[in-house]
Design a protein around this motif. Sequence first.
Motif, PDB file in Angstrom:
ATOM      1  N   THR A 284       3.907  -2.717   3.610  1.00 33.74           N
ATOM      2  CA  THR A 284       3.607  -4.086   3.198  1.00 33.74           C
ATOM      3  C   THR A 284       2.861  -4.783   4.322  1.00 33.74           C
ATOM      4  N   PHE A 285       1.706  -5.345   3.990  1.00 35.70           N
ATOM      5  CA  PHE A 285       0.933  -6.141   4.927  1.00 35.70           C
ATOM      6  C   PHE A 285       1.116  -7.606   4.541  1.00 35.70           C
ATOM      7  N   PRO A 286       1.641  -8.430   5.443  1.00 35.30           N
ATOM      8  CA  PRO A 286       1.884  -9.835   5.099  1.00 35.30           C
ATOM      9  C   PRO A 286       0.583 -10.603   4.876  1.00 35.30           C
TER      10      PRO A 286
ATOM     11  N   TYR B 273      -2.986   0.361  -4.003  1.00 39.13           N
ATOM     12  CA  TYR B 273      -2.530  -0.902  -3.440  1.00 39.13           C
ATOM     13  C   TYR B 273      -2.335  -1.955  -4.526  1.00 39.13           C
ATOM     14  N   PHE B 274      -1.520  -2.938  -4.189  1.00 37.84           N
ATOM     15  CA  PHE B 274      -1.167  -4.025  -5.099  1.00 37.84           C
ATOM     16  C   PHE B 274      -1.103  -5.301  -4.298  1.00 37.84           C
TER      17      PHE B 274
ATOM     18  N   VAL C  93       0.840  -1.197   0.000  1.00 35.02           N
ATOM     19  CA  VAL C  93       0.000   0.000   0.000  1.00 35.02           C
ATOM     20  C   VAL C  93       0.874   1.246   0.000  1.00 35.02           C
ATOM     21  N   THR C  94       0.532   2.208  -0.874  1.00 38.05           N
ATOM     22  CA  THR C  94       1.108   3.546  -0.847  1.00 38.05           C
ATOM     23  C   THR C  94       0.007   4.503  -0.441  1.00 38.05           C
ATOM     24  N   LEU C  95       0.224   5.264   0.635  1.00 42.04           N
ATOM     25  CA  LEU C  95      -0.761   6.260   1.055  1.00 42.04           C
ATOM     26  C   LEU C  95      -0.473   7.566   0.319  1.00 42.04           C
ATOM     27  N   ASN C  96      -1.404   7.961  -0.552  1.00 44.92           N
ATOM     28  CA  ASN C  96      -1.237   9.185  -1.342  1.00 44.92           C
ATOM     29  C   ASN C  96      -1.741  10.417  -0.599  1.00 44.92           C
TER      30      ASN C  96
END
Length: 55
Positions: free
Chosen positions: A33-35, A52-53, A7-10
């Motif tokens: 990164t969330f595992p 997010y990806f 996740v990138t918080l914009n």
Amino acid sequence: MILKKLVTLNAGDVIVTPDGGQPVKMGQGDLVTFPAGMSCMWEITSDVKKHYFFD
């Protein structure tokens, strides 16, 4: 299948508390990164825009 989430918080600010863990503050510009399989609560303290990806 549960996948890892990147996740990138914009914009915005959040406090993420993993189940059984300590709260972590995150905000604009943070890359997180969330595992796979992680469970957590998001407390949104200002409006969030994120990208997010799943991997």
